[in-house]
Design an enzyme around this catalytic site. Sequence first.
Site, short mmCIF file in Angstrom:
data_model
loop_
_atom_site.label_atom_id
_atom_site.label_comp_id
_atom_site.label_asym_id
_atom_site.label_seq_id
_atom_site.Cartn_x
_atom_site.Cartn_y
_atom_site.Cartn_z
N CYS A 251 24.39 11.42 -50.62
CA CYS A 251 23.77 11.19 -51.93
C CYS A 251 22.55 12.12 -52.05
O CYS A 251 21.83 12.37 -51.10
CB CYS A 251 23.32 9.74 -52.08
SG CYS A 251 22.81 9.37 -53.77
N ASN B 14 21.62 3.16 -59.78
CA ASN B 14 20.61 4.13 -60.21
C ASN B 14 21.10 5.58 -60.19
O ASN B 14 20.30 6.49 -60.29
CB ASN B 14 19.35 3.98 -59.36
CG ASN B 14 19.67 4.05 -57.90
OD1 ASN B 14 20.81 4.30 -57.54
ND2 ASN B 14 18.69 3.84 -57.06
N HIS C 45 12.02 10.78 -51.84
CA HIS C 45 13.11 11.24 -52.73
C HIS C 45 12.98 10.67 -54.13
O HIS C 45 13.66 11.08 -55.05
CB HIS C 45 14.46 10.86 -52.14
CG HIS C 45 14.85 9.42 -52.34
ND1 HIS C 45 13.99 8.37 -52.13
CD2 HIS C 45 16.03 8.86 -52.75
CE1 HIS C 45 14.62 7.24 -52.39
NE2 HIS C 45 15.85 7.51 -52.77
N GLY C 46 12.10 9.67 -54.28
CA GLY C 46 11.98 9.03 -55.60
C GLY C 46 10.73 8.18 -55.65
O GLY C 46 9.85 8.28 -54.78
N ALA C 47 10.68 7.32 -56.66
CA ALA C 47 9.53 6.42 -56.80
C ALA C 47 9.70 5.23 -55.86
O ALA C 47 8.72 4.70 -55.33
CB ALA C 47 9.43 5.94 -58.24
N LYS D 50 24.18 6.98 -67.77
CA LYS D 50 24.54 6.14 -66.61
C LYS D 50 25.85 5.45 -66.90
O LYS D 50 25.90 4.26 -67.15
CB LYS D 50 23.46 5.08 -66.38
CG LYS D 50 22.13 5.62 -65.85
CD LYS D 50 21.26 4.49 -65.32
CE LYS D 50 19.92 5.03 -64.88
NZ LYS D 50 19.47 4.61 -63.57
#
Length: 360
Positions: free
Chosen positions: A66, A120, A281-283, A359
Amino acid sequence: MIKIVKSEKSWIESNAVDQLKKISTLKGIIKAVGLPDLHIGKTPVGASYMTKDIIYPHIIGNDIGCGIGLFSTGFKKTKFKIDKSVKKLEKLDMLEYTSDSIKNIDFPFKEKLGTIGSGNHFAEFEEVNKVYDEKALNEIGINKNEIYLLVHSGSRRYGEYILNKYIKEYSCQNGLELGSDAFNEYMNEHNKAVEFAKLNREIIAHKISSCVNSKENKKLLDSVHNSITPKKIQDEIHYIHRKGASPSDIGYVVVAGSRGSNSYIVKPTDNLLDYAFSVSHGAGRKWSRFGCKEKLEKVYSKKYVRQNNMKCNLIYSDKNVIYEEAPEAYKNIERVIQDMVDEKMIEVVASLKPLITYKK
Ligand SMILES: Nc1nc2c(ncn2[C@@H]2O[C@H](COP(=O)(O)O)[C@@H](O)[C@H]2O)c(=O)[nH]1
Ligand SMILES: [Mn+2]
């Protein structure tokens, strides 16, 4: 051996730290790092580990490969018609068979190529919001006056199939020893799943771009945040396990925010050995999926769901994503970025503002 990247102003749930500590006790784990987006999962997300002579497939989980890709669209900001594009994208069914282009591809589960997946995972049109490092932006090939496509997806059923196979045959806690057949077979399949996921992001980007008649679809950046990667350190091979963590040794990466906040293009600092060569990698999640609906159902109006206060448009099929993937369910991305800047792990290149999040 355990490092948590956190400041006084940031928040990391103690359960996630406990999870990380437990994993750090597994045999052969030399380093365990909790990044600012650390949160609980089957194994904690936002974490990176360094091992020697052994690997642990369950740490990185089922979505092997991913990652996040950034693609050009060729649209000038001033020419990109958001409403028209939303209408076209609403009619797009990603599950439709991709095209002749994957006819000759030899991958298990290849019918899943070109599908985003649930939760997500997303494809999102972005405009460049603020430029911090013009030179770096030029180096990547980004024009601040154009629109870009961010794609977050993985190896779909293929990764899940690989993990289940190894969990059924071997104990998670024992890991797979270097030199064993199981180690070689897993790494072989893992590497194929990483390739599958990269191709998946490319096909998704192609489908979305074609749907809105974009004339360009060039991959500018791509980083994998669930993987096991060999890394030579002082002539010895180590294995970096990243679970929701981007590599710091491949150049520029995108740190995703949410559909209600900016995402960031960053340049990781060289040689981040202390951080197992990884950055956020993200929040990261603030709320677990369970309970999001209850918290937000009464607060959200129908109009707000379609277009939030950032004016980002949401295209969805599963109603649950409205709540479970709401911007409120994620931590503050600016805090995550600032914690890494303060720790001298990254330099910020630019922020990206979401315009349309797909999405489906
Ligand atoms: N720009 C957007 N970012 C999003 C969205 N939904 C989630 N996210 C961010 O992605 C990371 C990656 O998640 P993971 O499954 O790989 O752990 C997550 O931490 C969020 O910050 C979105 O719709 N748009
Ligand atoms: Mn992911």
